[in-house]
Every structure is written in C-alpha cells, then in structure tokens.
Design a protein around this motif. Sequence first.
Motif, PDB file in Angstrom:
ATOM      1  N   GLU A  40       0.849  -1.192   0.000  1.00 41.48           N
ATOM      2  CA  GLU A  40       0.000   0.000   0.000  1.00 41.48           C
ATOM      3  C   GLU A  40       0.889   1.249   0.000  1.00 41.48           C
ATOM      4  O   GLU A  40       1.729   1.418   0.883  1.00 41.48           O
ATOM      5  N   ALA A  41       0.696   2.092  -1.006  1.00 43.24           N
ATOM      6  CA  ALA A  41       1.574   3.253  -1.180  1.00 43.24           C
ATOM      7  C   ALA A  41       1.358   4.320  -0.108  1.00 43.24           C
ATOM      8  O   ALA A  41       2.298   5.039   0.244  1.00 43.24           O
ATOM      9  N   SER A  42       0.150   4.441   0.423  1.00 38.74           N
ATOM     10  CA  SER A  42      -0.122   5.477   1.424  1.00 38.74           C
ATOM     11  C   SER A  42       0.258   4.986   2.815  1.00 38.74           C
ATOM     12  O   SER A  42       0.764   3.873   2.982  1.00 38.74           O
ATOM     13  N   ASP A  43      -0.045   5.829   3.807  1.00 40.26           N
ATOM     14  CA  ASP A  43       0.336   5.479   5.181  1.00 40.26           C
ATOM     15  C   ASP A  43      -0.788   4.795   5.953  1.00 40.26           C
ATOM     16  O   ASP A  43      -0.708   4.653   7.177  1.00 40.26           O
ATOM     17  N   ARG A  44      -1.851   4.363   5.251  1.00 39.01           N
ATOM     18  CA  ARG A  44      -2.952   3.675   5.935  1.00 39.01           C
ATOM     19  C   ARG A  44      -3.642   2.740   4.960  1.00 39.01           C
ATOM     20  O   ARG A  44      -3.502   2.874   3.744  1.00 39.01           O
ATOM     21  N   GLN A 247       2.423  -4.007   3.986  1.00 35.05           N
ATOM     22  CA  GLN A 247       3.494  -3.015   3.981  1.00 35.05           C
ATOM     23  C   GLN A 247       2.947  -1.668   3.541  1.00 35.05           C
ATOM     24  O   GLN A 247       2.535  -1.505   2.388  1.00 35.05           O
ATOM     25  N   LEU A 248       2.911  -0.710   4.468  1.00 33.74           N
ATOM     26  CA  LEU A 248       2.456   0.637   4.174  1.00 33.74           C
ATOM     27  C   LEU A 248       3.606   1.490   3.642  1.00 33.74           C
ATOM     28  O   LEU A 248       4.776   1.141   3.790  1.00 33.74           O
ATOM     29  N   LYS A 249       3.260   2.605   3.022  1.00 37.72           N
ATOM     30  CA  LYS A 249       4.236   3.514   2.425  1.00 37.72           C
ATOM     31  C   LYS A 249       5.184   2.754   1.499  1.00 37.72           C
ATOM     32  O   LYS A 249       6.394   3.008   1.450  1.00 37.72           O
ATOM     33  N   THR A 250       4.617   1.813   0.768  1.00 35.72           N
ATOM     34  CA  THR A 250       5.411   0.962  -0.113  1.00 35.72           C
ATOM     35  C   THR A 250       4.793   0.980  -1.507  1.00 35.72           C
ATOM     36  O   THR A 250       3.694   0.454  -1.717  1.00 35.72           O
ATOM     37  N   THR A 251       5.508   1.580  -2.441  1.00 26.39           N
ATOM     38  CA  THR A 251       5.006   1.724  -3.806  1.00 26.39           C
ATOM     39  C   THR A 251       5.586   0.639  -4.705  1.00 26.39           C
ATOM     40  O   THR A 251       6.802   0.399  -4.700  1.00 26.39           O
ATOM     41  N   ASP A 253       6.880  -0.142  -8.029  1.00 30.05           N
ATOM     42  CA  ASP A 253       7.405   0.699  -9.099  1.00 30.05           C
ATOM     43  C   ASP A 253       7.302   0.062 -10.475  1.00 30.05           C
ATOM     44  O   ASP A 253       7.188   0.760 -11.487  1.00 30.05           O
TER      45      ASP A 253
END
Length: 485
Positions: A40-44, A247-251, A253
């Motif tokens: 999940e790219a965001s923090d939640r 996994q948060l804050k994980t983009t 690519d």
Amino acid sequence: MSATENRAGARHVVVIGGGIAGLSAAHRLLERGARVTVLEASDRVGGKLLPGEIAGVRVDLGAESMLARRPEAVALAREVGLADSLQAPATATASLWTRGVLRPLPKGHVMGVPGTASALSGVLSEEGVRRIQRERELPRTEVGDDVAVGEYVAERLGREVVDRLVEPMLGGVYAGDAYRISMRSAVPQLFQAARTHDSLTEAVREMQEKAVAAPQTGPVFMGLHGGVGTLPLAVAESVAARGGDIQLKTTADRLDRTPDGWEVLVGNDPLRADAVILAVPAPEAARLLSTVSPGAAAELRAVEYASMALVTLAYDRADVTLPGGSGFLVPPVDGHTIKASTFASQKWGWLADEDPNVVVLRTSLGRYGETEILEHEDADLVSVSRGDLREATGLDATPLETRVTRWHDGLPQYPVGHHARVARVREHIAGLSGLAVCGAAYDGVGIPACIASANAAVDQLDGDLGGARELTAHPVQSLHGGAGE
C-alpha cells in the motif's frame, strides 16, 4: 509453529493496493492457504473508507453505508468479527430539496425512474407529469448494446425526470453526469427492462410489483457501530493475524513477468511472486501494466474519475432542529452547490449514542467535471455548505467543529461502453497467467461490488495456478452474478 512458518511452502501472492478490494483479496487468499504480501503506497489501509472524529464523536469521513441486499460486505464484516457491530439505519426516509422545498423522495422508482406520475406533483411541472402519463403511447426505444441513462430516460419520460430525479440519485453513487453514465453498467435492471419492454413506466411498475410479491427481508443498507471505516481496519487485523504481510508507504514501481511467475520492483528491491492482484485505481493499474500488457494499460488510462469533497459538521444539540429523516438529495438543475446532505446522527443510532449532546451532519460537493469546487479553501466549502443547509432546513447555528475531506479522483466513471472496456481489459490480461485485477474501476463502485471483484480475482488465480492445493484448502463463499450497487 507460526502462521508464517506454516505457509512457508505456499504459493506467494502479492496484492498491490490496500483498499477494501485489496484487503478482501488478501483475506480470501489466506483462507485458501496462500502466502500474501499487501503493498500500500499510502500510510494507511482502507482507501475511500476512512474513520475519523469530530467534536469527540467517531464518524466516517468517506463512505458511511454499505448495500446489504448484496451479501459480500455484510459477510466479510461477520468473518472478521464485526457481526455485533452491524447496524441498520435508524431511519431510511430521505427527501429531495427541489424548487425551494424539502419534499419526500417519491416512492415506486428505480434509481429515480418512476413507474407512475402519482406523488410527483411539486417535484415535476404539470407538463412533466403529463409527459410521464403519455409514455406508454410512445413507440419502442431501442437501446442497442448500451445507452446513457439520461439519454434513454429523457427520450421516454422527458428531461425533467432526469434532471430532478435520476440525476440526484445517480450523483449520490457516482458523482457523475446522468447523460453520460452507462445504463448497462450502472443500472443493469433498467437496461434489461429497456430491452424487454415497450414501456419504461410499465417495466418499473412490474419491478415494484415483483418486489412487493416477494419482499426481501432485512434492511437495504447497513452500517457499522463506529463507522464503516472500521471494516478495512478489522480486515487488515485479520490478514495480519493469519500471517499476511501488509506493507504501508510501499510503492510498487514496476511489474515484470519471470520464467516462473512475477516480479514486483519496490525501489531497488525485487519481490518475487507466483501471482499478482492489482487492486488499485485505473491510472495506477495502467502504469503497472504498461510493459506487460500495453493493450490493457491503454484501456485503463481512458477511465475517467470524478472528484468530490465531504464536509462534516458537528453542532450542539440544543442549537439544532432538523426535519425528520436521514437527509436529502439536491438536483443540480436547481443551482445549489451541495449535492446531498446526510443527517448522520439521525441516520445512525450508534452515532447518536456516542454523545447525545452532539449532532453530526455531512454535505457532499463536487460532480464529474466540477474540479474547481475542490480548489476552494476549507473555510469556503464549510461556508457554502452552511449556506445551503440554512436555506434548505433553517439551520443557522454555529458548528462546534468542522472537517473537510477531499477525495481527488475518488469515483471512477462508467460511461456508455464501460462494460465493453472492462471486457477488453480482461481479454488483454487473460493470457498472463497469475495476474488479476479488481476494484471500483470494473464492476461497481459500492463496497459489496468491490469485495465481489476481489473474490472473483482470487477465484481467477485458482484457475490460473491449476487449482493448487495451497489456494483451495479453505473455500470461502463464492459470490458472483449479483446486481451492481
């Protein structure tokens, strides 16, 4: 031995996206014995389902109810331990703010399309009422493979029905333009009626008669004590408890095929997987598919989105006297800024119990093509909401607290031909074993529809991976074929 160790030899599936669709897919995969990583790219987690607080009261800052006549959302809530939190609305009576007056929302309609002209006086002009009464005299209207809801209904019943009834109803679901929205994708029961009946009003009456003859038990919609935003949190807790890795804050690519599966590039780190589920909005899915399926990526880049804002207002109960019911819808043709208001403390008993001295209301603003409204300052959105509420209900008190939540590109649009575009996307990726897509961009924007699309994505992987034991150890209810929300 831990759950993670138990799954060490299981198939590894990477789910990209931690909204309700992605979390639902992860939950179902774990039930079937897979090893799951959610990126999940965001923090939640939760996407458009967002719990919050105002004046010390818990509220939803995103979606606040879920269709209960489809089983997926209610079933998932029960599976993750929220059975006791399920709650029907305290009132389901809504109004229409039109021609300067709050009027009861007419009954006997399908997404605003009436089966009779009775009870429409005041909502429609005298000519508008007569137009409905003459509808059966019109020749049949062919709909072909698809047609815009507004276009078809205006031809049969007149633009006034679209502008004052259909538009506010559809706007509450899609924040879209009724004259662009696909009838086949957004209101499939009307589309089927248009294909099989000469008269639209006769078809709607037939639907209503069947509903009366075989009534469905239980409420149409459900909420959760503490807000619908608690659902993704509970699903995420269940996923983590079963050994899933969120996994948060994980983009993600880049997405690439490998000889034995897939590789997701996260920064400089490759994450290998047997299968991948893309549970992200269409633009992000298009970016990730650009190298492995340029055709699917091109189709997804063409999906448009509407942006909207929610204004939440908390008042001292002593200062507030509201009309009865759960709130009201607003036809755009009347020229007001808000498109709807929810009397949240009257709609949800649990919210009224949070603090009996606080009353919570919500307004929504923004439709497809109206991006400029979201460029205003928070104070401006609060001011215009208060102005419209004052005009509609007489509420002139000063709020205890306000909150503005912006949902940029929050709702995918389903224009004419949407079903064909979705079919082409799936055709393009059909040859890529171990890859599936799900979410609001495909088969429905409501919570149950998103969960159903996640279930279907997992079922697809079952077939792609040969029905491997690791993915079929614990079957979960298979949910297909329901009508879209």
